[in-house]
Design an enzyme around this catalytic site. Structure first.
Site, mmCIF file in Angstrom:
data_model
loop_
_atom_site.group_PDB
_atom_site.id
_atom_site.type_symbol
_atom_site.label_atom_id
_atom_site.label_comp_id
_atom_site.label_asym_id
_atom_site.label_seq_id
_atom_site.Cartn_x
_atom_site.Cartn_y
_atom_site.Cartn_z
ATOM 1 N N SER A 3 0.003 -4.187 -3.639
ATOM 2 C CA SER A 3 -1.388 -4.052 -3.210
ATOM 3 C C SER A 3 -1.669 -2.577 -2.967
ATOM 4 O O SER A 3 -0.746 -1.787 -2.718
ATOM 5 C CB SER A 3 -1.599 -4.847 -1.909
ATOM 6 O OG SER A 3 -2.843 -4.545 -1.314
ATOM 7 N N TYR A 26 1.050 -6.314 7.355
ATOM 8 C CA TYR A 26 0.776 -6.413 5.923
ATOM 9 C C TYR A 26 1.090 -5.093 5.230
ATOM 10 O O TYR A 26 1.736 -5.067 4.173
ATOM 11 C CB TYR A 26 -0.683 -6.813 5.699
ATOM 12 C CG TYR A 26 -0.998 -7.174 4.268
ATOM 13 C CD1 TYR A 26 -0.486 -8.338 3.708
ATOM 14 C CD2 TYR A 26 -1.813 -6.365 3.481
ATOM 15 C CE1 TYR A 26 -0.779 -8.685 2.392
ATOM 16 C CE2 TYR A 26 -2.103 -6.704 2.165
ATOM 17 C CZ TYR A 26 -1.591 -7.861 1.631
ATOM 18 O OH TYR A 26 -1.873 -8.194 0.323
#
Length: 234
Positions: A139, A152
């Protein structure tokens, strides 16, 4: 361009979103595809939607190394080999670091980072034998930190570093490793239901096409880290 027809791919977390988009693209290009997830009903639904005889569904948890070893056994038993591995399984929970629960922290690190390691370690023998390809779906959160994203961010920063280091470890075996770092993608991530408001985002099919393009690329060329963004913001 490389001929990828009849190659065998394994995609984790492939019942929906990016993983399903990749599976769909690979099936359309003549590959045999194994998809895994923790929900057998979701796997059966995905298998039906993909509409191909060359789909193997695996009820498997990337957080369990023995599950990944079993997945390799099932794939090679069904298809005879394994050429391509897509480490896509991921979860996201967002909260300030002082409020982040231990359970949510562990879920993200265990799934997004350790799960990718387990997947590669379990499949590395097949990848080395077949001069294969390992692709992790990271990501832009793997290079851009943000508030409420400590866990995250940590998992995705780690995944980017892990894949880049693995690339150096495995390149002498003619195994390619790439990490793809998408920005905003239309998906079911974190309980979201895709709708028309998501049309400006990257589509799962776009990531699927990128994977196909990587697999077809000249074997002498290795795009080791790819950032992909929507053309415009909402």
């Amino acid at each position: 361009m490389q001929n990828i027809e009849n190659k065998v791919a394994y995609i984790t977390g492939a019942t929906k979103g990016i993983g399903f988009g990749i599976a769909e693209a690979l099936v359309q290009n003549g590959l045999k595809v194994a998809i895994s997830g923790r929900d057998i009903k979701a796997l059966e639904k995905a298998q039906q939607a993909l509409g191909s005889e060359n789909i193997l569904i695996l009820e498997s948890d990337v957080r369990n190394y023995n599950d990944q070893l079993k997945a390799v056994e099932q794939i090679t038993s069904e298809f005879g080999k394994l050429d391509i591995v897509i480490a896509n399984a991921g979860v996201g929970k967002f909260a300030p670091v002082d409020e982040m629960s231990l359970e949510d922290w562990n879920a993200m690190i265990d799934t997004n980072l350790t799960g990718a390691f387990y997947t590669l370690k379990a499949t590395s023998g097949q990848l080395k034998t077949n001069k294969g390809y390992y692709i992790s779906i990271a990501s832009l959160a793997g290079t851009n930190f943000f508030a409420k994203g400590a866990a995250y961010n940590a998992s995705k920063f780690g995944l980017v570093g892990f894949t880049q280091a693995a690339m150096l470890d495995l390149r002498d075996y003619d195994v390619k490793c790439t990490t793809i770092m998408p920005g905003s993608v239309t998906s079911n991530f974190n309980g979201h239901t895709p709708n028309e408001d998501d049309n400006w985002k990257i589509q799962p099919s776009d990531i699927g096409q990128m994977v196909v393009d990587l697999l077809k690329m000249n074997p002498n060329v290795l795009p080791s880290k790819i950032e992909i963004r929507p053309t415009k913001t909402k």
